[in-house]
Design an enzyme around this catalytic site. Sequence first.
Site, PDB file in Angstrom:
ATOM      1  CB  CYS A 145       9.737  -6.192   1.674  1.00  0.00           C
ATOM      2  SG  CYS A 145       9.239  -7.861   2.126  1.00  0.00           S
ATOM      3  CB  CYS A 148      11.651  -9.141   0.649  1.00  0.00           C
ATOM      4  SG  CYS A 148       9.868  -9.070   0.664  1.00  0.00           S
ATOM      5  CG  ASP A 149      14.895  -6.783   0.100  1.00  0.00           C
ATOM      6  OD1 ASP A 149      14.954  -7.791  -0.614  1.00  0.00           O
ATOM      7  OD2 ASP A 149      14.306  -5.743  -0.234  1.00  0.00           O
TER       8      ASP A 149
HETATM    9  P1  FAD Z   1       2.185  -7.389  -7.885  1.00  0.00           P
HETATM   10  O1  FAD Z   1       3.538  -7.986  -7.912  1.00  0.00           O
HETATM   11  O2  FAD Z   1       1.967  -6.202  -7.041  1.00  0.00           O
HETATM   12  O3  FAD Z   1       1.792  -7.058  -9.408  1.00  0.00           O
HETATM   13  C1  FAD Z   1       0.597  -6.488  -9.742  1.00  0.00           C
HETATM   14  C2  FAD Z   1       0.702  -5.872 -11.128  1.00  0.00           C
HETATM   15  O4  FAD Z   1      -0.611  -5.759 -11.656  1.00  0.00           O
HETATM   16  C3  FAD Z   1       1.212  -4.425 -11.176  1.00  0.00           C
HETATM   17  O5  FAD Z   1       2.583  -4.295 -11.189  1.00  0.00           O
HETATM   18  C4  FAD Z   1       0.627  -3.925 -12.493  1.00  0.00           C
HETATM   19  O6  FAD Z   1       1.476  -4.208 -13.574  1.00  0.00           O
HETATM   20  C5  FAD Z   1      -0.653  -4.752 -12.626  1.00  0.00           C
HETATM   21  N1  FAD Z   1      -1.813  -3.879 -12.439  1.00  0.00           N
HETATM   22  C6  FAD Z   1      -2.099  -3.056 -11.387  1.00  0.00           C
HETATM   23  N2  FAD Z   1      -3.245  -2.384 -11.614  1.00  0.00           N
HETATM   24  C7  FAD Z   1      -3.689  -2.790 -12.831  1.00  0.00           C
HETATM   25  C8  FAD Z   1      -4.822  -2.459 -13.636  1.00  0.00           C
HETATM   26  N3  FAD Z   1      -5.750  -1.573 -13.231  1.00  0.00           N
HETATM   27  N4  FAD Z   1      -4.955  -3.057 -14.827  1.00  0.00           N
HETATM   28  C9  FAD Z   1      -4.058  -3.968 -15.257  1.00  0.00           C
HETATM   29  N5  FAD Z   1      -2.964  -4.323 -14.548  1.00  0.00           N
HETATM   30  C10 FAD Z   1      -2.787  -3.737 -13.356  1.00  0.00           C
HETATM   31  N6  FAD Z   1       8.425 -11.028  -1.936  1.00  0.00           N
HETATM   32  C11 FAD Z   1       9.127 -12.164  -1.753  1.00  0.00           C
HETATM   33  O7  FAD Z   1       8.517 -13.225  -1.599  1.00  0.00           O
HETATM   34  N7  FAD Z   1      10.498 -12.161  -1.798  1.00  0.00           N
HETATM   35  C12 FAD Z   1      11.227 -11.033  -1.983  1.00  0.00           C
HETATM   36  O8  FAD Z   1      12.470 -11.058  -1.978  1.00  0.00           O
HETATM   37  C13 FAD Z   1      10.502  -9.804  -2.187  1.00  0.00           C
HETATM   38  N8  FAD Z   1      11.158  -8.652  -2.395  1.00  0.00           N
HETATM   39  C14 FAD Z   1      10.445  -7.502  -2.588  1.00  0.00           C
HETATM   40  C15 FAD Z   1      11.131  -6.329  -2.830  1.00  0.00           C
HETATM   41  C16 FAD Z   1      10.438  -5.152  -3.044  1.00  0.00           C
HETATM   42  C17 FAD Z   1      11.208  -3.887  -3.319  1.00  0.00           C
HETATM   43  C18 FAD Z   1       9.011  -5.153  -3.002  1.00  0.00           C
HETATM   44  C19 FAD Z   1       8.246  -3.875  -3.231  1.00  0.00           C
HETATM   45  C20 FAD Z   1       8.321  -6.326  -2.757  1.00  0.00           C
HETATM   46  C21 FAD Z   1       9.021  -7.508  -2.542  1.00  0.00           C
HETATM   47  N9  FAD Z   1       8.366  -8.698  -2.287  1.00  0.00           N
HETATM   48  C22 FAD Z   1       9.066  -9.862  -2.140  1.00  0.00           C
HETATM   49  C23 FAD Z   1       6.894  -8.770  -2.223  1.00  0.00           C
HETATM   50  C24 FAD Z   1       6.358  -9.294  -3.561  1.00  0.00           C
HETATM   51  O9  FAD Z   1       6.916  -8.537  -4.585  1.00  0.00           O
HETATM   52  C25 FAD Z   1       4.828  -9.217  -3.611  1.00  0.00           C
HETATM   53  O10 FAD Z   1       4.285  -9.909  -2.508  1.00  0.00           O
HETATM   54  C26 FAD Z   1       4.307  -9.846  -4.905  1.00  0.00           C
HETATM   55  O11 FAD Z   1       4.915  -9.243  -6.023  1.00  0.00           O
HETATM   56  C27 FAD Z   1       2.792  -9.688  -5.006  1.00  0.00           C
HETATM   57  O12 FAD Z   1       2.407 -10.236  -6.213  1.00  0.00           O
HETATM   58  P2  FAD Z   1       1.010  -9.923  -6.922  1.00  0.00           P
HETATM   59  O13 FAD Z   1       0.934 -10.862  -8.058  1.00  0.00           O
HETATM   60  O14 FAD Z   1      -0.063  -9.934  -5.931  1.00  0.00           O
HETATM   61  O15 FAD Z   1       1.066  -8.432  -7.470  1.00  0.00           O
END
Ligand code: FAD
Length: 346
Positions: A145, A148-149
């Site tokens: 990302c 992000c970084d």
């Molecule tokens: P996610 O964070 O993707 O979490 C979803 C979670 O749901 C999964 O981890 C899992 O535990 C759970 N899940 C999945 N399937 C199932 C299932 N079937 N049953 C039950 N639970 C389940 N964004 C920023 O704003 N700033 C940053 O600095 C930043 N750095 C990042 C660095 C990296 C390496 C990455 C990969 C992403 C980064 N992002 C950053 C992006 C950010 O992490 C995402 O946009 C954000 O986490 C999305 O949130 P979410 O709640 O949609 O889901």
Amino acid sequence: MPQDARTETLVIIGSGPAAWTAAVYAARANLDPLVIEGEPSRDMIPGGQLMYTTDIENFPGFPEAIDGQDLMRRMKEQAERFGTRTIMENVSSVDFTTYPFVLRPSYSDEIRAKSVIVATGARANWLGLDNEIRLAHSGGGVSACAVCDGALPAFRGKTLAVVGGGDTAMEEANYLTKFAGEVVIIHRRDSFRASRIMAERTLANPKIRVEWNTQVADVLGDDFITGLRLKDTVTGEERDMEVGGLFVAIGHTPNTQFLQGSLDLTPSGYVVAPHAWRTATSVDGVFAAGDVMDDYYRQAITAAGTGCMAALEAERWMAHHGVSEAEPPVLETAESSIGHPEEQMA
Ligand code: FAD
């Protein structure tokens, strides 16, 4: 299903910023939410994508930056403070054709729910190299990302590599030129898959050059990336290139396998939210938030924002349908229940 099984008012599936924000709002609104967090596996852990990163500099409220795991622990604690209950399992399948809805966790008994928020996020696709994954998880200069970084001090003025050939790779490369000395796109073919306008803009950028017909064979460096071992996809020749960072931009996979056939999904597998600025899905009473329904912004703050929206929408949907009463409501179509909440409750 056991006759005496409890029917939950609201079940939130997921444990990233979208899920915990939805839980904070739902718990404070006395909806007694249950969060099904997911279980640890090689490419997904409870807490979501931010568990894989260190310094988060763009989440409001933390001027000094915050560690990803620390932020997620705090979000969970905030949701639990208002009474949110949690289960650390995956939901392996759902039945949204029956009401109350049925959710099947991997180990526990079926759960019935009057409303559901899907917040299961997406996974960044990685190349799958051991050193790539190790350095990505340890904050060693490998990221998926750029927004992000890219601005982190460690990347400033360096030669940064971007792997990919689609629109996302073009966007990441152009974005990184704000900070990098030079950006090198590594692409395994001899032309980009990206849209013509994005490709032309990228190729015209003087800070970007392309290594065509090239793939990454290994990532070099102990604690922080120092270079890449590249392989020519035509001749098979290998050589090393010094870089100060690697951004993998080969797409994301939404975590929606367990929803196949139950909710409308896009061809890439994202949950369809048919109405702009709403989190309602194709099934009345089921809402979606975060990266699982957003292939465009993919940020912690936008995930949290849509988590808030989903909780408010679920609450208003239940109030509108009298769902808190013992009898299940007569459900209308998703189309008919959309509208301004004040209209719904009139
Ligand atoms: P996610 O964070 O993707 O979490 C979803 C979670 O749901 C999964 O981890 C899992 O535990 C759970 N899940 C999945 N399937 C199932 C299932 N079937 N049953 C039950 N639970 C389940 N964004 C920023 O704003 N700033 C940053 O600095 C930043 N750095 C990042 C660095 C990296 C390496 C990455 C990969 C992403 C980064 N992002 C950053 C992006 C950010 O992490 C995402 O946009 C954000 O986490 C999305 O949130 P979410 O709640 O949609 O889901």
